[in-house]
Design a protein around this motif. Structure first.
Motif, mmCIF file in Angstrom:
data_model
loop_
_atom_site.group_PDB
_atom_site.id
_atom_site.type_symbol
_atom_site.label_atom_id
_atom_site.label_comp_id
_atom_site.label_asym_id
_atom_site.label_seq_id
_atom_site.Cartn_x
_atom_site.Cartn_y
_atom_site.Cartn_z
ATOM 1 N N MET A 112 0.751 -1.094 -0.159
ATOM 2 C CA MET A 112 0.274 -0.077 0.318
ATOM 3 C C MET A 112 0.224 1.569 -0.316
ATOM 4 O O MET A 112 0.457 2.247 -0.869
ATOM 5 N N ARG A 113 1.913 0.842 0.675
ATOM 6 C CA ARG A 113 2.820 2.031 0.620
ATOM 7 C C ARG A 113 3.978 2.419 -1.125
ATOM 8 O O ARG A 113 4.557 3.389 -1.200
ATOM 9 N N LYS A 114 4.805 1.333 -1.593
ATOM 10 C CA LYS A 114 5.262 1.159 -2.200
ATOM 11 C C LYS A 114 4.524 0.824 -3.664
ATOM 12 O O LYS A 114 4.906 0.723 -4.578
ATOM 13 N N GLN A 115 3.385 -0.042 -4.084
ATOM 14 C CA GLN A 115 2.210 0.053 -4.640
ATOM 15 C C GLN A 115 3.172 -0.951 -5.881
ATOM 16 O O GLN A 115 2.074 -2.054 -5.881
ATOM 17 N N ALA A 116 4.345 -1.690 -5.732
ATOM 18 C CA ALA A 116 4.847 -2.642 -6.320
ATOM 19 C C ALA A 116 5.785 -3.639 -5.417
ATOM 20 O O ALA A 116 6.811 -2.981 -5.242
ATOM 21 N N VAL A 117 5.713 -4.167 -3.962
ATOM 22 C CA VAL A 117 6.268 -5.200 -3.819
ATOM 23 C C VAL A 117 6.933 -6.816 -3.902
ATOM 24 O O VAL A 117 5.667 -7.572 -3.945
ATOM 25 N N ILE A 118 7.403 -7.038 -3.782
ATOM 26 C CA ILE A 118 7.949 -8.897 -3.787
ATOM 27 C C ILE A 118 8.597 -9.080 -2.282
ATOM 28 O O ILE A 118 9.734 -8.027 -1.890
ATOM 29 N N PRO A 119 8.754 -10.033 -1.328
ATOM 30 C CA PRO A 119 9.685 -10.698 -0.865
ATOM 31 C C PRO A 119 10.954 -10.752 -1.320
ATOM 32 O O PRO A 119 10.800 -11.552 -2.685
ATOM 33 N N ALA A 120 11.733 -10.782 -0.518
ATOM 34 C CA ALA A 120 13.020 -11.674 -0.899
ATOM 35 C C ALA A 120 13.868 -11.220 0.514
ATOM 36 O O ALA A 120 14.080 -11.206 0.939
ATOM 37 N N VAL A 121 15.300 -12.722 0.185
ATOM 38 C CA VAL A 121 15.973 -12.788 0.960
ATOM 39 C C VAL A 121 17.373 -12.775 0.399
ATOM 40 O O VAL A 121 17.482 -13.118 -0.640
ATOM 41 N N ALA A 122 18.177 -11.801 1.378
ATOM 42 C CA ALA A 122 19.266 -12.019 0.901
ATOM 43 C C ALA A 122 20.693 -13.227 0.644
ATOM 44 O O ALA A 122 20.250 -14.288 1.158
ATOM 45 N N VAL A 123 21.286 -13.016 -0.688
ATOM 46 C CA VAL A 123 22.264 -14.239 -0.899
ATOM 47 C C VAL A 123 23.225 -14.481 0.270
ATOM 48 O O VAL A 123 24.212 -13.207 0.508
ATOM 49 N N SER A 124 23.419 -15.098 1.216
ATOM 50 C CA SER A 124 24.314 -15.881 1.518
ATOM 51 C C SER A 124 25.432 -16.297 1.619
ATOM 52 O O SER A 124 26.729 -16.293 2.079
ATOM 53 N N SER A 125 25.148 -17.659 0.547
ATOM 54 C CA SER A 125 26.176 -18.624 0.110
ATOM 55 C C SER A 125 27.449 -17.679 -0.757
ATOM 56 O O SER A 125 26.339 -16.927 -1.404
ATOM 57 N N THR A 126 28.084 -18.191 -1.264
ATOM 58 C CA THR A 126 29.484 -17.023 -1.979
ATOM 59 C C THR A 126 28.592 -18.235 -3.755
ATOM 60 O O THR A 126 28.043 -18.819 -3.694
ATOM 61 N N VAL A 127 28.489 -17.054 -4.716
ATOM 62 C CA VAL A 127 27.983 -17.643 -5.879
ATOM 63 C C VAL A 127 28.912 -17.778 -6.845
ATOM 64 O O VAL A 127 29.666 -17.115 -7.089
ATOM 65 N N LYS A 128 28.713 -18.920 -7.416
ATOM 66 C CA LYS A 128 29.909 -19.516 -8.622
ATOM 67 C C LYS A 128 29.032 -19.089 -10.114
ATOM 68 O O LYS A 128 27.754 -19.532 -10.237
ATOM 69 N N LYS A 129 30.295 -19.165 -11.152
ATOM 70 C CA LYS A 129 29.064 -18.970 -12.106
ATOM 71 C C LYS A 129 29.909 -19.951 -12.678
ATOM 72 O O LYS A 129 31.013 -20.351 -13.293
ATOM 73 N N VAL A 130 29.223 -21.134 -13.058
ATOM 74 C CA VAL A 130 29.472 -22.329 -14.077
ATOM 75 C C VAL A 130 29.514 -21.944 -15.517
ATOM 76 O O VAL A 130 28.923 -22.026 -16.220
#
Length: 246
Positions: free
Chosen positions: A126-144
């Motif tokens: 109601m304040r932002k008009q467009a919102v999603i829940p999300a959680v921060a990535v806590s592990s190291t991310v690798k592209k393979v």
């Protein structure tokens, strides 16, 4: 009071959900079908105008036969799914029958919510008009590469894992579908809305709000279910049991 319509897509193939007799929304999670646990979080809220469950065409007949006792007591509509998630959500929106200020889209396979979490998200919408829940990535991310060899370690500072419910002012989401030449390439509603230039904001999500995709996810959901704060909900209504393959 602002009103929220809720679309729950459940028309996927469940291709990675192996070891069960039925598709994942219809498997029992501690005595209650996953889709029922999910819908229960929304149907008794005063701020929810209606709930639409979107099902694959091939599942409609069996679903109505199996869950008719539940449907008798639940104020939900059933819509037929499309070829992609975006198509299914669009069909769900078309099936709405009551005015709503906002539309929330929530995965049928995310049954681990609480009333307080939903209220937080709706208030933010109601304040932002467009919102999603999300959680921060806590592990190291690798592209393979295709062989599994690491090509790059990616900075995770601003990376987040999107969850649902994703909530939008009704005209914002409808406009995003109208503007898209094809919506099939978008994997969630936020990316569709982002493509219009509309800002979409993140509300801090909840680690327990997992999406059940594999048997391992299902086992984790069973373990997490008992640890969630309890909300009053409907009692178990349907008389059918679900037997898992060994």
């Amino acid at each position: 009071m602002s009103k929220f319509a809720v679309i729950i897509p459940a028309a996927g193939e469940s291709s990675r959900f192996r070891g069960f007799r039925r598709k994942k929304p219809f498997v029992e999670l501690k005595g209650r079908a996953i889709w029922l646990r999910t819908v229960d979080h929304f149907i008794n809220r005063d701020d929810v105008s209606e709930v639409v469950l979107v099902l694959a065409k091939d599942d409609l007949e069996e679903f109505r036969e199996r869950f008719q006792p539940n449907l008798t007591f639940m104020n939900i509509h059933i819509a037929e799914g499309g070829a992609t998630r975006a198509d299914s959500v669009q069909n769900g929106i078309a099936a709405l029958t009551k005015p709503a200020d906002y539309i929330a889209v929530h995965d049928a396979a995310r049954p681990l919510l609480t009333k307080a979490w939903i209220s937080e998200l709706f208030e933010t919408a109601m304040r932002k008009q467009a919102v999603i829940p999300a959680v921060a990535v806590s592990s190291t991310v690798k592209k393979v590469d295709d062989s599994g060899r690491i090509q790059q370690t990616i900075d995770r500072t601003h990376l987040m894992l999107a969850q649902t419910p994703q909530v939008f002012r009704t005209e914002i989401l409808k406009n995003a579908y109208q503007q898209a030449e094809t919506a099939s390439g978008f994997t969630d509603e936020a990316s569709l809305v982002e493509a219009t230039g509309q800002p979409v904001f993140v509300h801090e999500g909840w680690p327990a709000n997992i999406k059940i995709t594999t048997k391992q996810d299902f086992d984790l959901a069973e373990a997490l279910l008992a640890s969630l704060p309890t909300d009053a909900g409907l009692p178990g209504l349907h008389p059918f049991s679900e037997d898992r393959f060994s």
